[in-house]
Scaffold this motif. Sequence first.
Motif, short mmCIF file in Angstrom:
data_model
loop_
_atom_site.label_atom_id
_atom_site.label_comp_id
_atom_site.label_asym_id
_atom_site.label_seq_id
_atom_site.Cartn_x
_atom_site.Cartn_y
_atom_site.Cartn_z
N HIS A 137 0.79 -1.23 0.00
CA HIS A 137 0.00 0.00 0.00
C HIS A 137 0.82 1.27 0.00
N SER A 138 2.11 1.22 -0.32
CA SER A 138 2.84 2.48 -0.27
C SER A 138 3.41 2.82 -1.65
N ILE A 139 3.92 4.05 -1.77
CA ILE A 139 4.39 4.48 -3.09
C ILE A 139 5.75 3.89 -3.41
N GLY A 140 6.39 3.25 -2.43
CA GLY A 140 7.60 2.51 -2.74
C GLY A 140 8.88 3.29 -2.57
N GLU A 141 8.78 4.58 -2.33
CA GLU A 141 10.01 5.32 -2.08
C GLU A 141 9.72 6.46 -1.13
N SER A 142 10.78 7.02 -0.59
CA SER A 142 10.60 8.06 0.40
C SER A 142 10.88 9.42 -0.20
N ARG A 143 10.02 10.39 0.15
CA ARG A 143 10.29 11.76 -0.31
C ARG A 143 10.91 12.57 0.81
N PHE A 144 11.13 11.90 1.94
CA PHE A 144 11.57 12.58 3.14
C PHE A 144 13.08 12.71 3.15
N THR A 145 13.59 13.95 3.18
CA THR A 145 15.04 14.12 3.09
C THR A 145 15.66 14.57 4.41
N GLU A 146 14.83 15.00 5.36
CA GLU A 146 15.37 15.45 6.65
C GLU A 146 15.83 14.24 7.47
N THR A 147 16.48 14.54 8.61
CA THR A 147 16.90 13.42 9.46
C THR A 147 15.71 12.90 10.24
N LYS A 148 15.76 11.62 10.50
CA LYS A 148 14.65 11.00 11.21
C LYS A 148 14.73 11.30 12.69
N ASN A 149 13.59 11.25 13.36
CA ASN A 149 13.55 11.38 14.81
C ASN A 149 14.21 10.17 15.44
N LEU A 150 15.13 10.39 16.35
CA LEU A 150 15.76 9.25 17.01
C LEU A 150 15.19 9.15 18.43
N LYS A 151 14.83 7.93 18.78
CA LYS A 151 14.31 7.70 20.12
C LYS A 151 15.15 6.64 20.79
N GLU A 152 14.76 6.28 21.99
CA GLU A 152 15.54 5.29 22.73
C GLU A 152 15.43 3.92 22.08
N VAL B 144 10.54 -8.45 27.72
CA VAL B 144 10.21 -7.65 26.55
C VAL B 144 11.23 -6.54 26.35
N MET B 145 11.69 -6.39 25.12
CA MET B 145 12.63 -5.34 24.76
C MET B 145 11.90 -4.34 23.87
N PHE B 146 12.16 -3.04 24.12
CA PHE B 146 11.44 -2.00 23.37
C PHE B 146 12.42 -1.21 22.52
N ASP B 147 12.01 -0.92 21.30
CA ASP B 147 12.81 -0.11 20.40
C ASP B 147 11.97 1.08 19.97
N GLY B 148 12.24 2.24 20.53
CA GLY B 148 11.39 3.41 20.32
C GLY B 148 11.34 3.86 18.87
N ASP B 149 12.45 3.73 18.15
CA ASP B 149 12.47 4.17 16.75
C ASP B 149 11.40 3.50 15.92
N ARG B 150 11.23 2.20 16.19
CA ARG B 150 10.36 1.43 15.30
C ARG B 150 8.88 1.60 15.64
N CYS B 151 8.58 2.12 16.82
CA CYS B 151 7.19 2.17 17.28
C CYS B 151 6.35 3.10 16.40
N ILE B 152 5.16 2.64 16.01
CA ILE B 152 4.28 3.50 15.22
C ILE B 152 3.10 3.99 16.05
N ALA B 153 3.19 3.83 17.37
CA ALA B 153 2.21 4.38 18.31
C ALA B 153 0.79 3.93 18.02
N CYS B 154 0.60 2.63 17.86
CA CYS B 154 -0.74 2.13 17.59
C CYS B 154 -1.49 1.89 18.89
N SER B 155 -0.75 1.80 20.01
CA SER B 155 -1.31 1.62 21.36
C SER B 155 -1.92 0.25 21.61
#
Lengths: 164, 557, 342
Positions: free
Chosen positions: B116-131, B140-151
Amino acid sequence: MAKKKRLKDLNFLEKIYLPEISKGLVQTFKKMFQPRFTMEYPEVKFEPPDSYRGRPVLVQEENGEERCVACGLCSRVCPALAIEIQAGETEREKERYPERFEINMIRCIFCGLCEEVCPEEAIIMSKDYELVFSNREDALYGKDKLLVPINELQDRINFLRKHK
Amino acid sequence: MPKFQIDGKEFEFKNGQTVLEVALENGIDIPHFCYHPLLSISGNCRMCLVEIEKMPKLMISCSTLAAEGMVVHTQSERAINARKAVMEFFLINHPLDCPICDEAGECKLQDYTYQHSIGESRFTETKNLKEKRVPLGPYVMFDGDRCIACSRCIRFCDEIAKSSQLTFVKRGDRVTIETFPGMQLDNSYSLNVTDICPVGALTNRDFRFKARVWDMSATKSVCIGCSRGCNIEVWVRSNEIMRLTPRFNPDVNQYWMCDEGRLKTWKHVNSDTRINGPQLRKNGTLAEVGWDEAYAFAISELKNFNKDEIGIILSSSASMEDNYMGIKFGKSVLGAKYFGYKSKVLKGSGDDILITDDKAPNTFGLELLLKSFSVRIENSFEQVMSLINEGKIKALLVIEDDILSGSEELNKTLDRLDLLIVTASNMNKTAEKAHIIFAASTYAEKNGTFVNVSGRIQRTKPAVVTSERERSLDGFEMSRLDKFGTEWDKWGKVNKIEARASWKILNGLGVVMGQKLKYNMAEEVFVDLSKTIDKLSGLDYRAIGETGVQLKLTNTN
Amino acid sequence: MDLWTIIIISIIKILFVVTITLLTVSYLVYFERKISAWVQDRIGPNRVGWYGLLQPFADVFKLFLKEDIVPDASIKSIHTLAPIITLFVAFSTYAVLPWGPPVNIFGYEIPLVLADVNSGILIVLALTSLGVYGITFSGWASGSKYSLLGGVRSSAQMISYEISMGFSVAGVLLISESLRPAAIIESQSGWMWNAFIQPIGFITFLVSAFAETNRLPFDLPEAEPELVGGYHTEYSSMKFAAFFLAEYANMIISSGLIVTLYLGGWQVPYIETFGLSSGWVTMMQIGAFFFKVGAVLFFFIWVRWSIPRFKYNQLMNLGWKVMFPLALVNLVWVAILVMLLN
């Protein structure tokens, strides 16, 4: 049965063969004095071009660490199932590293798909073609044999960046 | 029943159903992240946007109630573009570290990125880095970067595990998940959040980086941790169990299983303490011997005892087949009178979610069997033990149970025995005292049936190969490696334990003693035993199937 | 000359001829491989000894160490006999070939030939015809269809080309009026070589010689693509080596015969006008013989690596419809020549 017509009928000289045979003889005689193509292998080594796909190796960074993150894509894509990886966890920035990375050189077919699929540019087809082993165990190349310093692979990496 | 349209087709629905529920019921896949059938609707991922006629904007199908005459389009241009836009937003901050991520291969975000995606990124800025690499709890191990906040994980803790331990902190694109201060994600069901997490933000610390999903085979089986009998899948690579995951069964465990069952019910299968082949006590020490020698020795020893000098300990952890053969062998071959089994009930250890007090998976089934053979059930174990103390029982056959664990006082009792025969998968305290040990298969290596606490009969299937079996020939689940490996490959040259199912061991003993009934397969044993118990009549492995059969409990016999 | 002197001289000559032949045969194999390599822009054997010069010994050593396999289906006695016949025939032909003029040593006049027989040429023809037995026997006795086909082909081919060969030789005999090889050589003094007097006869003899020795382009009895190995498919170890040696020995015989019959034998044209001492003349003449034989051998090898194999029907067509009539034409031509010049 209808007789097949030749494209061109042979003339008399061609029919008696002798002139044609002597032409052939002259040709082979000339060949005897032309330079040889043979490469006398163990003394003279073949230096492959950058496009050559030799033994797959793992890139070792300048700090001595492997680039590979043990994602398993090369292992998955390998049509001959030559690659076996056991991933492990490290304290480095990339959390994952190959605890064990083995290429079964008996299975490897040098197709280069592992190199193509690698997201980290960590597995590279080297120019090494001298692969000799006398039993199946020796053919399992572990990390000790696979890791090659990056400066020895720079040619191929540049080639890949240019053409991939 | 009211009807409405999705993509030009009419569907019936019940009042109160959402559009997404009806669509999923009817096999129409509307992509979604935060929606989970057993959790409350949160509607924050926006992935399930659909176009509904006469509504001004696109609607999220997970929280839109279906209504009579509604016309829904999931494949209209607006809906598709909306999905693409939502995916692009997710991928702005989601790191491209699939090579490192354990979720790769079973990741919803990964799949939807392809679909369902356009297949490429138009985003050129740096990504938000989290813990990264935050241990939320023991498992359980948590990786903040990957979280999409679905709750999903937060709602799971609140609603299913009934222990609110997780929450969102911060806002906007800095939002991340944390445990409440002073708390850990340590409830008994914490690992379920790794299953429902649609990305690799929450991962199983026990399984972390162990194996790729596509390298393993998954075998549908049943957890043996307690009498609930949660449905599971056993994931195996190179003949080693790598992890267990819950398998959906609406009548038993829904989508869940407890951490205890997930982590502690399979380690013994791969363990070094496995008994590899039968062992005999010669001059005081145990020595490995062949099966035939062990059978012959056991028979010659058993012949020295009178019928009523022999006792048999069955196990509520063993399968129906094993216990049935135990009773049958004891009754018809040895003529034994005394049977017993040790209860594994731990009062107060259960909860009202899944975990039960009874730590044995087959107590219900064993009692059914004992009843059908009219064998004493109450205090049967204590009776056998006291008979040993009195010196009346001199030979004891223990089937798949470590009766000494937790009952150190029985040490002296067992010392009085002249003969102790044990079938066991791992070396344990009881086996250490045995005169003869038969190496038994674990639940992950054999076909078997178990009856859970509510009287539901369910099957285990073999996932790990023992020495007498062949993965490809015996209908095991096969991973890619299993299919193409040879004995010359490391993964093909697997470690096979020399073990047999307990019913097979007893069958072998019976055959040596001249018993007429010979079973070749576990299913033959089951068909035979289903004839002796009314409640099981007519059942076979096919009828039990993958999700089991509820036995009728009303007419007790 | 008493009897003992003759015997001693003969033994010395036999040893000389056999040693030379065996060495030549083994080095012929070496040169065959070298020349084939040169024609194909390769280097050829260069690992064993200096420039690979010890290669023939390595080959023989290898063949010695190989297992001697006799197929179950074979007729064992004939299977063993066949290579012996082939090798025996090949080597016995050397007896009548003169490799130089008679020399005077210690007052004895010694002819440089083992047996200066009156009917020398007939003996050569007879012995080379016997050679076909070895090949046919081997094909028959091996109990293999490939060998049998090879043997049958070989006998048919040899018989066919024997005819044109015989008629070509007849032209030579017309001029020399003798069957003695030495006489034939003497009749070609100066540039009166038979190759120039009767070129057609020379060509038919040359082609027939190729066919008789089973050399490419006429190596149908051992055609690898069709017959695996032909008549020697079922042979290994030294029995195979015997066939191998015989093939090269036959090549040398054929070269010697061609030199004797058509290229003036040991004669060096007008050597008497150079004013050399008789010893030098003899040396040069012996040298000339070996040089000429070497040149023809080189030609044999050269042709092998230049021309592809004929089909069997083409071979038979060529033998019966071309070579045989040409040999007759040659005979008539020589007859007319002799009549006119006399």
